[in-house]
Scaffold this active site. Structure first.
Site, PDB file in Angstrom:
ATOM      1  N   ARG A 154     -31.336  16.827 -79.450  1.00 24.87           N
ATOM      2  CA  ARG A 154     -31.494  15.373 -79.579  1.00 24.87           C
ATOM      3  C   ARG A 154     -30.336  14.710 -78.857  1.00 24.87           C
ATOM      4  O   ARG A 154     -29.193  15.169 -78.949  1.00 24.87           O
ATOM      5  CB  ARG A 154     -31.409  14.957 -81.055  1.00 24.87           C
ATOM      6  N   CYS A 262     -37.688  11.037 -74.160  1.00 27.05           N
ATOM      7  CA  CYS A 262     -38.569  12.180 -74.442  1.00 27.05           C
ATOM      8  C   CYS A 262     -39.897  11.819 -75.088  1.00 27.05           C
ATOM      9  O   CYS A 262     -40.948  12.132 -74.543  1.00 27.05           O
ATOM     10  CB  CYS A 262     -37.842  13.198 -75.314  1.00 27.05           C
ATOM     11  N   ARG A 329     -33.045   4.080 -71.929  1.00 24.34           N
ATOM     12  CA  ARG A 329     -34.345   4.358 -71.312  1.00 24.34           C
ATOM     13  C   ARG A 329     -35.441   4.314 -72.368  1.00 24.34           C
ATOM     14  O   ARG A 329     -35.317   4.940 -73.416  1.00 24.34           O
ATOM     15  CB  ARG A 329     -34.334   5.741 -70.650  1.00 24.34           C
TER      16      ARG A 329
HETATM   17  C1  UDX Z   1     -36.181  14.124 -79.092  1.00 22.55           C
HETATM   18  C2  UDX Z   1     -36.405  15.354 -79.988  1.00 22.55           C
HETATM   19  O1  UDX Z   1     -36.029  15.048 -81.332  1.00 22.55           O
HETATM   20  C3  UDX Z   1     -35.623  16.538 -79.447  1.00 22.55           C
HETATM   21  O2  UDX Z   1     -35.895  17.686 -80.236  1.00 22.55           O
HETATM   22  C4  UDX Z   1     -36.147  16.737 -78.028  1.00 22.55           C
HETATM   23  O3  UDX Z   1     -35.817  17.895 -77.477  1.00 22.55           O
HETATM   24  C5  UDX Z   1     -35.774  15.526 -77.193  1.00 22.55           C
HETATM   25  O4  UDX Z   1     -36.487  14.419 -77.749  1.00 22.55           O
HETATM   26  P1  UDX Z   1     -34.319  12.296 -78.801  1.00 22.55           P
HETATM   27  O5  UDX Z   1     -35.222  11.671 -77.794  1.00 22.55           O
HETATM   28  O6  UDX Z   1     -32.888  12.465 -78.468  1.00 22.55           O
HETATM   29  O7  UDX Z   1     -34.827  13.733 -79.219  1.00 22.55           O
HETATM   30  O8  UDX Z   1     -34.388  11.358 -80.093  1.00 22.55           O
HETATM   31  P2  UDX Z   1     -34.888  11.470 -81.590  1.00 22.55           P
HETATM   32  O9  UDX Z   1     -33.718  11.579 -82.483  1.00 22.55           O
HETATM   33  O10 UDX Z   1     -35.937  12.475 -81.755  1.00 22.55           O
HETATM   34  O11 UDX Z   1     -35.508   9.998 -81.774  1.00 22.55           O
HETATM   35  C6  UDX Z   1     -36.558   9.527 -80.925  1.00 22.55           C
HETATM   36  C7  UDX Z   1     -36.962   8.135 -81.293  1.00 22.55           C
HETATM   37  O12 UDX Z   1     -37.572   8.096 -82.568  1.00 22.55           O
HETATM   38  C8  UDX Z   1     -35.811   7.122 -81.373  1.00 22.55           C
HETATM   39  O13 UDX Z   1     -36.203   5.891 -80.834  1.00 22.55           O
HETATM   40  C9  UDX Z   1     -35.540   7.011 -82.863  1.00 22.55           C
HETATM   41  O14 UDX Z   1     -34.937   5.810 -83.245  1.00 22.55           O
HETATM   42  C10 UDX Z   1     -36.977   7.129 -83.412  1.00 22.55           C
HETATM   43  N1  UDX Z   1     -37.028   7.580 -84.806  1.00 22.55           N
HETATM   44  C11 UDX Z   1     -36.607   8.829 -85.137  1.00 22.55           C
HETATM   45  C12 UDX Z   1     -37.570   6.743 -85.772  1.00 22.55           C
HETATM   46  O15 UDX Z   1     -37.971   5.600 -85.499  1.00 22.55           O
HETATM   47  N2  UDX Z   1     -37.648   7.205 -87.057  1.00 22.55           N
HETATM   48  C13 UDX Z   1     -37.224   8.442 -87.421  1.00 22.55           C
HETATM   49  O16 UDX Z   1     -37.341   8.776 -88.610  1.00 22.55           O
HETATM   50  C14 UDX Z   1     -36.684   9.283 -86.431  1.00 22.55           C
END
Ligand code: UDX
Length: 433
Positions: A154, A262, A329
């Site tokens: 992440r 992602c 992004r």
């Molecule tokens: C993600 C995956 O979690 C990771 O395993 C992968 O390899 C890359 O993509 P990342 O994009 O860094 O990681 O962010 P992540 O923490 O997963 O959050 C993604 C989005 O979901 C963010 O906008 C976050 O705010 C949102 N989110 C996450 C929520 O709205 N609620 C949640 O409970 C969790």
């Protein structure tokens, strides 16, 4: 072992640093001269919690180095990792593989001795076959295997996640390649699950996981909308659901919609693959459409909070797509701001880490405040768009003294409703009345 990493972005750099910490010699190669120059001089090009110390340590020891020269990185490497970008195609939304294919073509000439070429970037199912064919064409005598080695880091927590993986997935169709990667990841033996699967399964695992998590967020967001109408409290509902170990507590935080480099990209690519194979992925298609719609609706909710006043002043806390990163992004904040800016020109913004990146996307359409309190000066509503821990610790009396109208719209459910109301604010958040 000698490991070459192609691409020094949010995947390549933390992975390279992690592998250096595990005792390997890591050479990272990138096409952008300024990046290589900056990294070689000890200036990290991205922000990741806990990265700086390890970065400096291994740069000094020589275990980690950066180059523009592909031959330097790849010659003599035991493992070459492809960690270049796979951005969505602007029209088809398919993952654009031109950087992967260009890297495969370029590295092929420098392979010497048996080498594992591992794809770390998220790539559509079947990409491994293409990469293998490209390398074979350029260098017919090369001794190599192409493996899918998906990355689950992440952003913001990449260093932590590297050292504490939930699982290590090795998608290899050859035993020789499997043995090399088992040796590389041997320090994790007994600490995590190793999953040895075929290459296409491995490529699918990455997409299926990210799409599932995106769906989980969409689900809790939909439940939050329901709670608002029905009079339930989403925090209590999410806690109650999460205690069921089959559901799990994580990724049940409602918000303004998911974003980042992602989830939007991977859900779109997965949906596109479903269409391509004639296996429609209806849940994923709906998740994408509803998540897009949600961000526009959140922008409308902000405007509605001004009660129709066109010159009301809006303070925004948070621009990054989530807390702990400077990355904007596909940030929900950017899309919400685009909607807000259709109706208001009075917007000041603050983010602890993402101001510079936001400026590249928003230009001079908003005022960039030097701190969280200044952003609130004269504001009629304060809107929280990113879950930064700093915001929880804000001095509410100071915030109140800066604002004209004492209204907070917390789209991340960061603050404690009772405390905020007791401090004299009109407070609203997601998923409760
Ligand atoms: C993600 C995956 O979690 C990771 O395993 C992968 O390899 C890359 O993509 P990342 O994009 O860094 O990681 O962010 P992540 O923490 O997963 O959050 C993604 C989005 O979901 C963010 O906008 C976050 O705010 C949102 N989110 C996450 C929520 O709205 N609620 C949640 O409970 C969790």
């Amino acid at each position: 072992m000698k490991v070459a990493i192609i691409g020094t972005g949010y995947v390549g750099l933390p992975t390279g640093i992690g592998l250096a910490e595990l005792g390997n010699t890591v050479v990272c190669v990138d096409k952008i001269a300024e990046k290589v120059e900056s990294l070689s001089a000890g200036r990290a090009t991205i922000y990741e919690d806990g990265m700086e110390e390890l970065f400096q340590k291994h740069l000094k020891s020589g275990a980690l180095s950066f180059t523009l020269d592909m031959s330097k990185a790849v010659s003599g490497a035991d493992v070459v990792m492809l960690a270049v970008g796979t951005p969505p195609h602007p029209v088809t939304k398919e993952a654009d593989l031109k950087y992967i294919y260009a890297a495969a073509e370029e590295l092929a000439a420098y392979l010497d001795g048996y080498t594992v070429v591992a794809t770390k970037s998220t790539v559509p199912v079947g990409t491994g076959d293409e990469v293998e064919a490209i390398i074979r064409k350029v260098n017919p005598s090369a001794d190599f295997d192409v493996v899918s080695l998906p990355e689950f880091l992440r952003e913001g927590f990449a260093v932590h996640d590297f050292f504490h993986p939930d699982r290590i997935v090795i998608g290899a169709d050859s035993d020789k390649a499997r043995q090399v990667l088992l040796k590389l990841y041997a320090p994790f033996e007994g600490k995590t699950e190793f999953l040895l699967v075929n290459r296409k399964s491995s490529e699918t695992i990455k997409y299926a996981s990210n799409a599932f998590l995106a769906m989980k967020i969409h689900y809790i967001n939909e439940m939050a909308d329901f709670c608002e109408k029905a009079g339930a409290d989403i925090r209590e509902v999410a806690r109650g659901m999460g205690l069921d170990s089959r559901i799990g507590r994580k990724f049940l935080n409602p918000g303004p919609g998911y974003g980042g480099s992602c989830f939007p990209k991977d859900t779109n690519a997965m949906a596109q693959m479903g269409r391509k194979y004639g296996a429609h992925l209806n849940l994923i298609e709906t998740t994408i459409a509803k998540n897009d719609e949600r961000k526009v609706n959140m922008g409308k909710r902000v405007i509605a909070a001004l009660n129709g006043s066109r010159d009301g002043r809006i303070a925004i806390w948070g621009l990054a797509f989530k807390g702990g990163t400077d990355d904007c992004r596909e940030s929900p904040a950017m899309e919400i701001l685009n909607e807000i800016l259709k109706h208001s020109e009075n917007v000041s913004v603050y983010d602890p880490k993402a101001m510079e990146n936001a400026r590249k996307l928003l230009g001079n359409k908003v005022v960039y405040a030097p701190d969280a309190y200044e952003a609130c000066r004269g504001a009629d509503v304060l809107v929280i768009l990113t879950e930064w821990e700093d915001f929880k610790a804000a001095d509410l009396n100071r915030v109140r003294s800066m604002m004209k109208t004492h209204k907070i719209l917390d789209l991340r459910n960061m603050l404690d409703a009772e405390t905020v109301k007791a401090a004299g604010f009109d407070y609203s958040c997601i998923g409760m009345k």
